[in-house]
Scaffold this active site. Structure first.
Site, PDB file in Angstrom:
ATOM      1  N   GLU A 171      25.110 -24.790 -38.712  1.00 29.53           N
ATOM      2  CA  GLU A 171      25.311 -24.367 -40.304  1.00 29.53           C
ATOM      3  C   GLU A 171      24.930 -25.506 -41.418  1.00 29.53           C
ATOM      4  OE1 GLU A 171      25.409 -20.834 -41.369  1.00 29.53           O
ATOM      5  OE2 GLU A 171      25.288 -20.710 -39.053  1.00 29.53           O
ATOM      6  N   ASP A 193      -8.000 -30.010 -51.704  1.00 28.87           N
ATOM      7  CA  ASP A 193      -7.128 -29.279 -51.074  1.00 28.87           C
ATOM      8  C   ASP A 193      -6.381 -28.272 -52.006  1.00 28.87           C
ATOM      9  OD1 ASP A 193      -7.493 -31.058 -48.918  1.00 28.87           O
ATOM     10  OD2 ASP A 193      -5.300 -31.913 -49.188  1.00 28.87           O
TER      11      ASP A 193
END
Ligand code: 6GU
Length: 274
Positions: free
Chosen positions: A120, A177
């Site tokens: 977690e 890009d």
């Protein structure tokens, strides 16, 4: 650039030996060191996690091993100079979004230390402790949940490594890009083609064979606009109207986008059945 990764699954980082990142390492452009967090445990079972205070499901990574591991990694380099100071990157689904802009920022740092968590997450005090000494980036790679941060380390490393000077063959290759700051006014890249000119009766768009650079550039931009409108309407909505010329606006209108009062474009309302 130096990269350290502290993980309970060092094998998960094996892909860092391959392809672009592997070659950058072999050339000495990247110094990558992967460390097993369990090396800094002292009990027979090499325990790295425990139950969460306050209850709830899952397990939390203990601060002890992380503190010892990070201290050891940080002590293994000289970072007396502020410009040589490492940044701590903590991949977590509750982090800030990882974007091309953040990749550029990280690529400008000399040393990144990754702390991917399983379970977690890591006891919060670890992040607070190192935030007093280092820049800490808590980063998420998207709106979904992975079992751990290791895959995110691979993603972030690849995005950063290809921006380092000399890592990509052609220094121009990231100029266009998608998401590059200033690229095509934040449009996605359009489709690409190579030889042969016909494959399974499918022809390459004729304009690309024309040698007419102006028309090719215009066609590419139209395709980029179409693809962005279809796949990322949020990018069209955010688009600076000043970045769109008359032809761009005509293409968007043709695709059903509406021009708003401020010049921006709005998603066309869903067709309502009469
Ligand atoms: Cl960085 N870690 C995990 N465990 N899940 C994620 C993530 C990171 N980014 C998106 N989901």
């Amino acid at each position: 650039m130096r990269l350290d990764v502290v993980t309970i699954f060092p094998e998960y980082l094996e892909p860092l030996n391959v392809s672009l990142v592997g070659k950058a390492r072999a050339r000495g452009q990247l110094d990558v060191r992967v460390h097993d967090l369990r090396a800094w445990t002292h009990d027979r079972h090499h325990t790295v996690d425990d139950t969460p205070y306050g209850g709830g499901p899952g397990m939390v990574m203990k601060p002890g091993p992380w503190g010892e591991a990070l201290d050891a990694v940080l002590a293994s380099g000289t970072h007396d100079l502020p410009e040589a100071r490492p940044a701590l990157v903590v991949p977590t689904p509750s982090g800030r979004p990882f974007t091309q802009g953040l990749a550029v920022e990280l690529a400008g740092r000399p040393w990144l230390v990754f702390a991917p968590a399983r379970y977690e997450g890591i006891d919060r005090r670890v992040i607070e402790e190192y935030a007093e000494r280092l820049t800490v980036y808590e980063v998420s790679i998207g709106d979904y949940v992975l079992a751990g941060g290791e895959a995110a380390v691979l993603v972030i490393t690849e995005a950063v490594a290809r921006l380092l000077p000399g890592v990509l063959g052609n220094a121009e290759s990231h100029r266009d890009d998608s998401f590059a700051p200033g690229a095509m006014a934040d449009l996605l890249e359009g489709p690409v083609y190579t030889k042969p000119p016909e494959w399974r009766s499918r022809a390459v768009p004729e304009v690309l064979l024309s040698g007419h650079h102006g028309r090719i550039a215009r066609w590419r931009r139209d395709e980029a606009l179409r693809r962005t409108g279809r796949n990322r309407p949020d990018l069209v909505e955010r688009c600076d109207p000043g970045a769109l010329d008359a032809h761009d606006r005509a293409v968007l209108e043709e695709l059903g986008w509406r021009r708003l009062a401020d010049g921006r474009f709005g998603r066309p309302p869903d067709d309502v059945e009469e």
